[in-house]
Design an enzyme around this catalytic site. Structure first.
Site, PDB file in Angstrom:
ATOM      1  N   GLY A  45      50.388  -1.377  46.813  1.00 47.92           N
ATOM      2  CA  GLY A  45      48.819  -0.367  46.951  1.00 47.92           C
ATOM      3  C   GLY A  45      49.159   0.985  47.274  1.00 47.92           C
ATOM      4  N   GLN A  50      47.232   9.524  49.802  1.00 50.25           N
ATOM      5  CA  GLN A  50      48.645   9.366  49.837  1.00 50.25           C
ATOM      6  C   GLN A  50      49.405  10.033  48.596  1.00 50.25           C
ATOM      7  OE1 GLN A  50      48.643   4.650  50.184  1.00 50.25           O
ATOM      8  NE2 GLN A  50      50.633   5.234  51.511  1.00 50.25           N
ATOM      9  N   CYS A  92      54.152   0.710  55.264  1.00 47.53           N
ATOM     10  CA  CYS A  92      53.244   1.770  54.828  1.00 47.53           C
ATOM     11  C   CYS A  92      54.292   2.848  53.950  1.00 47.53           C
ATOM     12  CB  CYS A  92      52.474   2.371  55.759  1.00 47.53           C
ATOM     13  SG  CYS A  92      51.533   3.590  55.381  1.00 47.53           S
ATOM     14  N   LEU A  93      53.933   3.174  52.826  1.00 46.19           N
ATOM     15  CA  LEU A  93      54.689   4.133  52.027  1.00 46.19           C
ATOM     16  C   LEU A  93      54.749   5.500  52.842  1.00 46.19           C
ATOM     17  CD1 LEU A  93      53.623   3.550  48.374  1.00 46.19           C
ATOM     18  CD2 LEU A  93      56.027   2.706  49.582  1.00 46.19           C
ATOM     19  N   HIS A 134      44.100  -2.209  54.108  1.00 45.87           N
ATOM     20  CA  HIS A 134      45.094  -1.167  54.317  1.00 45.87           C
ATOM     21  C   HIS A 134      44.602   0.011  53.844  1.00 45.87           C
ATOM     22  CE1 HIS A 134      49.499   0.095  55.304  1.00 45.87           C
ATOM     23  NE2 HIS A 134      49.047   0.729  54.391  1.00 45.87           N
ATOM     24  N   GLU A 135      44.486   0.012  52.484  1.00 47.12           N
ATOM     25  CA  GLU A 135      44.334   1.147  51.496  1.00 47.12           C
ATOM     26  C   GLU A 135      42.964   1.828  51.895  1.00 47.12           C
ATOM     27  OE1 GLU A 135      46.552   2.133  50.212  1.00 47.12           O
ATOM     28  OE2 GLU A 135      47.781   0.260  50.017  1.00 47.12           O
ATOM     29  N   HIS A 138      43.300   3.902  54.773  1.00 52.13           N
ATOM     30  CA  HIS A 138      43.809   5.203  54.571  1.00 52.13           C
ATOM     31  C   HIS A 138      42.871   6.234  53.965  1.00 52.13           C
ATOM     32  CE1 HIS A 138      48.211   5.129  54.605  1.00 52.13           C
ATOM     33  NE2 HIS A 138      48.262   4.190  54.014  1.00 52.13           N
TER      34      HIS A 138
HETATM   35 ZN   LIG Z   1      49.945   2.721  53.722  1.00 46.44          ZN
END
Ligand SMILES: [Zn+2]
Length: 182
Positions: A45, A50, A92-93, A134-135, A138
């Site tokens: 995702g 991000q 998480c990226l 999660h997104e 963000h």
């Molecule tokens: Zn993340």
């Protein structure tokens, strides 16, 4: 194929509440680039902030973990209801190498627009519901570290400091084992 840089913890855009998308015409190209970026980074995702964009836009693909799944694009989303509870380890990226067990509602009702601007409201469960939450976090400036206890947060404090220091530098994480990174 256009891979963008994923911004890391410490970059102020990740603490912003993102703005509503109003220009839908520019979405297809942007979304394509976001998918290229997400696959390159081996995430499931990705939220627009991000990749440095202040837009309420997210993409998700959990199909390698759930064969019935497909790719998703959600615009101007809002969780309107949630129930149940589950604990899943998330990565998480934007916070490389940190994995945390996060407790979240298991089911959500989510209102959003499609890329074409069509209004929808649907119920989601399982990994997809998890990824959306999660997104969506963000896009509201919230990280997984905000969803764990202060004790757990303390344990990753040093890593967070390092990531903040290196924030802006695009580093590759070779041995990132894919689990649930978004
Ligand atoms: Zn993340």
């Amino acid at each position: 194929m256009a891979v963008m840089d994923v911004v890391k913890y410490g970059n102020p855009i990740l603490r912003k509440k993102c703005a509503e998308v109003t220009d839908f015409d520019s979405l297809p190209e942007l979304v394509n680039n976001m998918f290229d970026t997400m696959y390159e980074e081996e995430g499931v995702g990705l939220a627009a902030n991000q990749v440095g964009l202040n837009l309420k836009l997210m993409i998700i693909d959990v199909s390698h973990m759930d064969e019935a799944e497909e790719t998703h694009v959600f615009v101007n989303g809002k969780i309107t209801d949630s129930w149940g509870e589950s604990i899943i380890e998330e990565g998480c990226l934007s916070i490389p190498e940190v994995r945390l067990e996060v407790k979240r509602p298991e089911f959500i009702k989510f209102k959003y627009k499609t890329m074409g601007g069509e209004k929808k409201e649907e119920e989601f469960s399982g990994l997809l519901a998890r990824a959306i939450q999660h997104e969506n976090d963000h896009l509201n400036g919230i990280f997984i570290i905000d969803r764990v206890s202060p004790i757990v947060r303390m344990q990753v404090k040093k890593q967070l400091k390092e990531i903040t220091k290196e924030s802006g530098i695009n580093r590759k994480n070779k041995d990132r084992k894919i689990s649930f990174v978004l």
